[in-house]
Design a protein around this motif. Structure first.
Motif, PDB file in Angstrom:
ATOM      1  N   ASN A  90      30.769  -4.062 -40.126  1.00 11.52           N
ATOM      2  CA  ASN A  90      31.832  -3.681 -41.066  1.00 11.52           C
ATOM      3  C   ASN A  90      32.584  -4.935 -41.486  1.00 11.52           C
ATOM      4  O   ASN A  90      32.991  -5.750 -40.656  1.00 11.52           O
ATOM      5  CB  ASN A  90      32.799  -2.693 -40.406  1.00 11.52           C
ATOM      6  CG  ASN A  90      32.119  -1.383 -40.057  1.00 11.52           C
ATOM      7  OD1 ASN A  90      31.226  -0.936 -40.775  1.00 11.52           O
ATOM      8  ND2 ASN A  90      32.528  -0.768 -38.959  1.00 11.52           N
ATOM      9  N   GLN A  91      32.798  -5.068 -42.786  1.00 17.11           N
ATOM     10  CA  GLN A  91      33.417  -6.278 -43.321  1.00 17.11           C
ATOM     11  C   GLN A  91      34.895  -6.014 -43.612  1.00 17.11           C
ATOM     12  O   GLN A  91      35.245  -5.178 -44.442  1.00 17.11           O
ATOM     13  CB  GLN A  91      32.685  -6.734 -44.574  1.00 17.11           C
ATOM     14  CG  GLN A  91      31.228  -7.109 -44.303  1.00 17.11           C
ATOM     15  CD  GLN A  91      30.591  -7.848 -45.451  1.00 17.11           C
ATOM     16  OE1 GLN A  91      31.096  -7.857 -46.562  1.00 17.11           O
ATOM     17  NE2 GLN A  91      29.456  -8.469 -45.185  1.00 17.11           N
ATOM     18  N   SER A  92      35.747  -6.776 -42.911  1.00 16.07           N
ATOM     19  CA  SER A  92      37.189  -6.642 -43.089  1.00 16.07           C
ATOM     20  C   SER A  92      37.774  -7.774 -43.912  1.00 16.07           C
ATOM     21  O   SER A  92      38.920  -7.670 -44.366  1.00 16.07           O
ATOM     22  CB  SER A  92      37.884  -6.613 -41.725  1.00 16.07           C
ATOM     23  OG  SER A  92      37.664  -7.825 -41.029  1.00 16.07           O
ATOM     24  N   TYR A  93      37.043  -8.885 -44.065  1.00 17.30           N
ATOM     25  CA  TYR A  93      37.462 -10.061 -44.815  1.00 17.30           C
ATOM     26  C   TYR A  93      38.694 -10.733 -44.209  1.00 17.30           C
ATOM     27  O   TYR A  93      39.374 -11.511 -44.873  1.00 17.30           O
ATOM     28  CB  TYR A  93      37.728  -9.704 -46.284  1.00 17.30           C
ATOM     29  CG  TYR A  93      36.559  -9.011 -46.929  1.00 17.30           C
ATOM     30  CD1 TYR A  93      35.424  -9.708 -47.294  1.00 17.30           C
ATOM     31  CD2 TYR A  93      36.575  -7.626 -47.136  1.00 17.30           C
ATOM     32  CE1 TYR A  93      34.334  -9.070 -47.852  1.00 17.30           C
ATOM     33  CE2 TYR A  93      35.490  -6.974 -47.704  1.00 17.30           C
ATOM     34  CZ  TYR A  93      34.365  -7.695 -48.048  1.00 17.30           C
ATOM     35  OH  TYR A  93      33.289  -7.064 -48.596  1.00 17.30           O
ATOM     36  N   GLY A  94      38.952 -10.441 -42.949  1.00 14.69           N
ATOM     37  CA  GLY A  94      39.999 -11.147 -42.230  1.00 14.69           C
ATOM     38  C   GLY A  94      39.411 -12.358 -41.532  1.00 14.69           C
ATOM     39  O   GLY A  94      38.287 -12.791 -41.819  1.00 14.69           O
TER      40      GLY A  94
ATOM     41  N   GLN B 295      45.428 -14.001 -46.236  1.00 11.64           N
ATOM     42  CA  GLN B 295      45.334 -12.570 -46.483  1.00 11.64           C
ATOM     43  C   GLN B 295      45.986 -12.214 -47.820  1.00 11.64           C
ATOM     44  O   GLN B 295      47.020 -12.783 -48.194  1.00 11.64           O
ATOM     45  CB  GLN B 295      46.000 -11.796 -45.354  1.00 11.64           C
ATOM     46  CG  GLN B 295      45.298 -11.968 -44.005  1.00 11.64           C
ATOM     47  CD  GLN B 295      43.844 -11.533 -44.081  1.00 11.64           C
ATOM     48  OE1 GLN B 295      43.542 -10.383 -44.344  1.00 11.64           O
ATOM     49  NE2 GLN B 295      42.932 -12.480 -43.873  1.00 11.64           N
TER      50      GLN B 295
ATOM     51  N   GLN C 173      31.208 -13.480 -45.658  1.00 11.72           N
ATOM     52  CA  GLN C 173      31.524 -12.146 -46.161  1.00 11.72           C
ATOM     53  C   GLN C 173      32.135 -12.210 -47.555  1.00 11.72           C
ATOM     54  O   GLN C 173      31.812 -11.394 -48.429  1.00 11.72           O
ATOM     55  CB  GLN C 173      32.474 -11.437 -45.203  1.00 11.72           C
ATOM     56  CG  GLN C 173      31.863 -11.043 -43.873  1.00 11.72           C
ATOM     57  CD  GLN C 173      32.826 -10.247 -43.013  1.00 11.72           C
ATOM     58  OE1 GLN C 173      33.974  -9.997 -43.401  1.00 11.72           O
ATOM     59  NE2 GLN C 173      32.363  -9.843 -41.835  1.00 11.72           N
TER      60      GLN C 173
ATOM     61  N   THR D 116      30.287  -1.376 -47.627  1.00  9.80           N
ATOM     62  CA  THR D 116      30.031  -0.577 -46.447  1.00  9.80           C
ATOM     63  C   THR D 116      28.630   0.029 -46.533  1.00  9.80           C
ATOM     64  O   THR D 116      27.915  -0.177 -47.522  1.00  9.80           O
ATOM     65  CB  THR D 116      31.090   0.540 -46.298  1.00  9.80           C
ATOM     66  OG1 THR D 116      30.869   1.245 -45.074  1.00  9.80           O
ATOM     67  CG2 THR D 116      30.999   1.516 -47.455  1.00  9.80           C
TER      68      THR D 116
ATOM     69  N   GLY E  56      35.865  -3.133 -50.419  1.00 10.33           N
ATOM     70  CA  GLY E  56      34.840  -3.867 -49.705  1.00 10.33           C
ATOM     71  C   GLY E  56      33.522  -3.114 -49.634  1.00 10.33           C
ATOM     72  O   GLY E  56      33.382  -1.997 -50.147  1.00 10.33           O
TER      73      GLY E  56
END
Length: 807
Positions: free
Chosen positions: A254-258, A515, A536, A294, A292
């Motif tokens: 899972n991509q959170s981009y954090g 962020q 990502q 998924t 994002g």
């Protein structure tokens, strides 16, 4: 003879049972283990009959080493691994194979050879160990009135039969018996009685034989119950599982981009045997939802064809044979449900556990978690067309997966608040209330389909895509996409334009990107504001912009190729190789891998990049993007690995002389130093001789030195009689040994000292020394090789007996 017959029968039963654990292992090869075990037993019995001396002492170690070597050779591990430079591979392979036994499916038939080698090695060596123990010499001890049965004169048959029970029982518990449990118990009991007690019975029939039959019948019931209880005497699965690491690596795609949070400790998590470096894919992120990428939640309908066929072009049969690969994957320090493949995985064979096709085409899942020791072979389709082939290739003219040109975008908060309930109803032609997001379908580059907007939960559509996108939070990216598309004549031109934009001077690879503020999407913020992110961000941004232009694209997650080990003939993949990239659909070729991430990615082997056409100048790029290296690649846009970076663990792919860890690893050197130290210690123990003119003088001095070494020195003037009273109280053997020393000190031909007394004296020295006392006593009074006494040589002398008388 009775014991040899029992060993042969129990060994054959165990070998044939153990054979069922390894798929493809022949009965003849398993019975060879029994022959070696019988030969080892006979050799031990023969060594005992040799005359006393060094030859007899060296015979038993030689028999043991030869027997164990034959067991190793029959396991198929390979003799070249016994050389010093192969010890690292041998120990790591055996360790990994042993740990895998706790998880792999039996009978074992899979791609990784080490679990099979370990299974065969265990079976062979256990049988050989039982053979060695059958007649291993033991010293007779004085009888004890409290023990009703005296021990046998030679061998350890009870220990040997326990080892044989492990060989017989473990396969029965793992796979189930081939016959009823009662028959198995009867056979085991009868053979055990033959092995242990037949030699004690008279040859003529009578009560002894009747008792033997009764014991066999009575022993069948508990042994059958033990075999049917569901657990083996030796649970090798639990033992093997306990050897594995307590903290295996786990991945979530899972991509959170954090900030980067996945593990990057340099652990080897996977080993792949493949002729070509490929991107090892775990998951397709084929749905873009609001902020994002998924995974798909519902499978597609492939009709009568297999699901993976949706990932293949119509004329896949005309594709070059080099685009289809067979790769073998061995899981190391990792637990994962995703079956790692590459490109489009068509089939999985030789799996150590069951797998099934995933929801997304070309991916596979494992119902139970894959872990250390699991392995399989995958047939994968990975197209690698040249730049010239992609220059005029169409995309989207043939509808295979139309939803690969769909994104769901949320509206700007200001747009949602400015739309009253009535206006929203007019837009959607329904009374559903305010609308917060829209599902946008883009027509293909080739004009197949039409631009369309669907409003979730309303059942209504709109066709003004430009108006919807301008009100969405991706307005700037949409305008950028339209601009780049207007400057591109072919799909590949647009792909290159997006790639060049993401490799512009303002973009920078960072692992802790800033962020986005509230209400702004991470990818929109990355593309138009910060220009800072990692794989990502780069992969997600490129796939998003490709879909906005009507080019089918998706994000793929998994691992970069890793480092190639010429010695292991495999790609070593570590947790630092976790990665994300883009797959673009071309009608003639299928999904083509393109990696927009710069070379500064934590995936240490990820260097793939797009290359310009022949004769074209490379686009301007930042210093760390690898554009100069990409410019040299005019053949493969997806896996253009720079030769100088195609490394294993400090080892060039060309098979240079360096080892996988930059030479022999530290623990191999430590093992060598330990072996040398043990040899030096053994030489010091066995060759150390006390002072003295006669053997008895040396023996007495040795006792005095031993007392001093254990911290109990004798005072000056202590007599042998006093020493006998001091130490003789420990046991009669010690008293007799010291008495023999005192009696033989001045004897003309003293008798040899009893060996049992020397061992008893060593035990007496160890008493009261606590932990390690036995080793200290062994150092103080090491074993001695008794040399056979030589007959004195007879000599003839001429004596002059003439008597001279002097008057």
């Amino acid at each position: 003879m009775a014991r040899i017959v029992g060993l042969a029968a129990l060994g054959a039963l165990g070998a044939l049972e153990w054979q069922r654990l390894v798929g493809g292992l022949s009965s003849g090869r398993a019975l060879l283990w029994v022959l070696v075990a019988l030969g080892a037993a006979a050799a031990v019995l023969g060594a005992e009959r040799l005359p006393a001396g060094r030859l007899r002492v060296l015979a038993l170690p030689a028999v043991t080493v030869i027997a164990l070597f034959l067991g190793y050779w029959l396991s198929g591990a390979g003799l070249k691994l016994l050389k010093p430079h192969g010890w690292d591979d041998l120990l790591s392979g055996l360790g990994g194979g042993l740990q895998a036994l706790g998880t792999v499916r039996m009978p074992y038939v899979s791609a990784d050879p080490w679990p099979r080698i370990v299974l065969e090695l265990l079976g062979a060596e256990l049988l050989i160990l039982a053979g060695l123990l059958t007649f291993w010499p033991r010293s007779p001890r004085a009888g004890d009135a409290r023990v009703p049965l005296t021990p046998p004169e030679r061998g350890y048959p009870f220990v040997a039969v326990a080892v044989l029970f492990v060989v017989v029982a473990s396969p029965v518990i793992s796979l189930g018996g081939t016959a009823s449990s009662l028959l198995l118990g009867l056979g085991l009991a009868a053979l055990t009685v033959v092995f242990l007690w037949l030699e004690r019975l008279p040859l003529r029939p009578g009560l002894g034989v009747a008792g033997l039959i009764a014991v066999a019948l009575l022993g069948a019931l508990p042994i059958a119950a033990a075999a049917d209880r569901g657990q083996p005497w030796f649970d090798y699965r639990s033992f093997a599982e306990s050897l594995g690491p307590d903290d295996p690596v786990r991945f979530s795609w899972n991509q959170s981009y954090g900030p980067i949070t996945w593990p990057r400790d340099g652990n080897e998590i996977m080993r792949v045997s493949s002729k070509e470096p490929l991107y090892w894919k775990a998951r397709n992120l084929d749905v873009f939802f609001k902020d994002g990428w998924t995974t798909r939640s519902e499978p597609l309908d492939p009709g009568p064809d297999p699901l993976f066929s949706l990932d293949l072009p119509d004329d896949v049969q005309d594709a070059p044979a080099s685009w289809t690969h067979t790769v073998s994957v061995s899981i190391r320090r990792m637990r994962i449900r995703d079956v790692i493949g590459a490109g489009t995985t068509e089939s999985i064979t030789d799996g150590s556990r069951g797998v099934e096709q995933g929801i997304s085409p070309g991916t596979w899942d494992a119902p139970s978690v894959l872990r250390r020791g699991d392995s399989y072979t995958a047939k994968v389709y990975v197209p690698t067309p040249t730049q010239e082939q992609l220059a005029d290739a169409t995309t989207g003219a043939v509808e295979r997966q139309p939803d690969e040109r769909v994104i769901t975008v949320p509206f700007k908060p200001s747009e949602v608040r400015s739309i009253p309930r009535s206006a929203a109803s007019i837009i959607a032609k329904t009374k559903a209330g305010p609308i917060t997001d829209a599902e946008v379908h883009f027509s293909s580059w080739e004009g197949v389909g039409a631009d369309r907007v669907s409003f979730p939960g309303t059942g209504r559509s709109d066709f003004d895509v430009d108006s919807v996108m301008r009100r969405s939070i991706y307005e700037q990216t949409w305008e950028l996409s339209k601009k780049l598309k207007s400057e591109s004549a072919q799909p590949m031109d647009y792909v290159r334009a997006v790639y060049d934009y993401l490799h512009g001077p303002s973009f920078r690879y960072v692992e802790r990107p800033p962020q986005p503020p509230a209400g702004q999407a991470p990818l929109e913020y990355f593309i138009n504001q910060t220009h800072e992110g990692y794989c990502q961000h780069y992969a997600g941004a490129m796939a998003l912009m490709l879909r906005m232009a009507g080019i089918p694209a998706r994000v793929a997650t998994g691992f970069s190729p890793g480092g190639f080990s010429a010695r292991k003939k495999a790609w070593i993949v570590r947790d630092t190789d976790a990665h994300a990239w883009v797959e673009v659909w071309f009608d003639k070729y299928g999904w083509v891998t393109i990696d927009p991430t710069p070379n500064a990615t934590p995936a240490r082997s990820q260097i793939a990049a797009l290359a310009p056409l022949r004769g074209a100048s490379p686009p301007p790029a930042a210093a760390d993007t690898g554009a100069a290296d990409a410019a040299a690649n005019t053949e493969k846009p997806n896996i253009s690995v720079r030769p100088e970076l195609r490394l294993g663990v400090d080892e060039p792919i060309s098979g240079a002389t360096a080892s996988d860890s930059g030479g022999i690893s530290f623990w191999i050197w430590a093992l060598g130093v330990l072996v040398v130290a043990v040899i030096v210690l053994a030489v010091a123990l066995f060759l150390r001789r006390p002072r003295g003119k006669t053997p008895m003088d040396r023996a007495i001095n040795e006792v005095e030195n031993a007392l001093e070494r254990v911290g109990r020195p004798v005072t000056v003037g202590t007599t042998m009689t006093q020493l006998e009273r001091r130490l003789g109280s420990h046991s009669p053997e010690v008293k007799a040994y010291l008495a023999a020393l005192a009696a033989g000190r001045y004897a003309l031909s003293p008798p040899p000292l009893p060996r049992s007394g020397r061992r008893a004296l060593r035990r007496a020295l160890a008493q009261g020394l606590g932990f390690g006392g036995g080793l200290r006593a062994l150092w103080a009074l090491p074993p001695r090789v008794e040399r056979p006494a030589r007959e004195p040589r007879s000599r003839t002398f001429e004596v002059d007996t003439t008597v001279r008388v002097q008057s």
